[in-house]
Design a protein around this motif. Structure first.
Motif, short mmCIF file in Angstrom:
data_model
loop_
_atom_site.label_atom_id
_atom_site.label_comp_id
_atom_site.label_asym_id
_atom_site.label_seq_id
_atom_site.Cartn_x
_atom_site.Cartn_y
_atom_site.Cartn_z
N GLN A 136 0.82 -1.21 0.00
CA GLN A 136 0.00 0.00 0.00
C GLN A 136 0.86 1.27 0.00
O GLN A 136 0.54 2.24 -0.68
N LYS A 137 1.96 1.26 0.76
CA LYS A 137 2.78 2.46 0.92
C LYS A 137 3.91 2.59 -0.10
O LYS A 137 4.42 3.70 -0.31
N ALA A 138 4.32 1.52 -0.72
CA ALA A 138 5.44 1.55 -1.67
C ALA A 138 5.21 2.51 -2.85
O ALA A 138 6.15 3.20 -3.25
N PRO A 139 4.01 2.58 -3.44
CA PRO A 139 3.82 3.51 -4.56
C PRO A 139 4.12 4.97 -4.21
O PRO A 139 4.64 5.72 -5.03
N ARG A 140 3.81 5.37 -2.99
CA ARG A 140 4.11 6.76 -2.57
C ARG A 140 5.62 6.98 -2.53
O ARG A 140 6.11 8.01 -2.96
N LEU A 141 6.35 6.00 -2.02
CA LEU A 141 7.82 6.11 -1.99
C LEU A 141 8.36 6.09 -3.42
O LEU A 141 9.23 6.88 -3.77
#
Length: 149
Positions: free
Chosen positions: A123-128
């Motif tokens: 879930q958070k990897a795309p933002r990084l």
């Protein structure tokens, strides 16, 4: 002197410490020709609970900062240009990056045992990834290495 259950617990604890692995992650300006610049080496580690990871600033100007950690683990940030040892005491995934070189794709993953927090990482990897101007596929390659249960 000690009860049998207490002695068994003590011996089990000591034996797990005796077999803990000490990982080293080099923070590099340049890797092998196919890796390019600004990398953690290795960028992916599959460790066990009780292992340690020491971040070594082989080249100047690097650190490592957690982005996602296992549910019970504390977030962490290494000092710039200083060695730092992280004790892995919770099962799950640590997704981390080099603060000065995130835009250049300097990311890494430590998987400790089972990937219990994989959905959070996904879930958070795309933002990084969106902050990586160069080599954004590195994060995809690392995510593909995670060994899911």
């Amino acid at each position: 002197m000690f009860s049998k259950p207490l002695m068994l617990l003590l011996l089990t604890s000591l034996s797990s410490l005796a077999f803990a692995k000490e990982w080293q992650v080099q923070m590099l300006n340049y890797g092998a020709a196919n890796e390019g610049g600004m990398i953690f080496q290795p960028a992916y580690i599959h460790a066990d609970i009780g292992d340690t990871v020491t971040f070594i600033p082989t080249h100047s100007g690097h650190n490592a900062q957690s982005y996602v950690v296992p549910k019970e683990a504390k977030k962490w940030k290494t000092p710039l240009d200083k060695e730092y040892t992280l004790r892995l005491d919770q099962e799950g995934i640590h997704l981390y990056y080099c603060t000065p070189h995130l835009m250049m794709g300097m990311v890494g993953i430590i998987q400790v045992g089972e990937a219990k927090n994989l959905s959070v990482v996904q879930q958070k990897a795309p933002r990084l990834r969106s902050k990586m101007a160069l080599k954004p596929a590195r994060i995809d390659d690392l995510l593909a290495m995670i060994q899911a249960p």
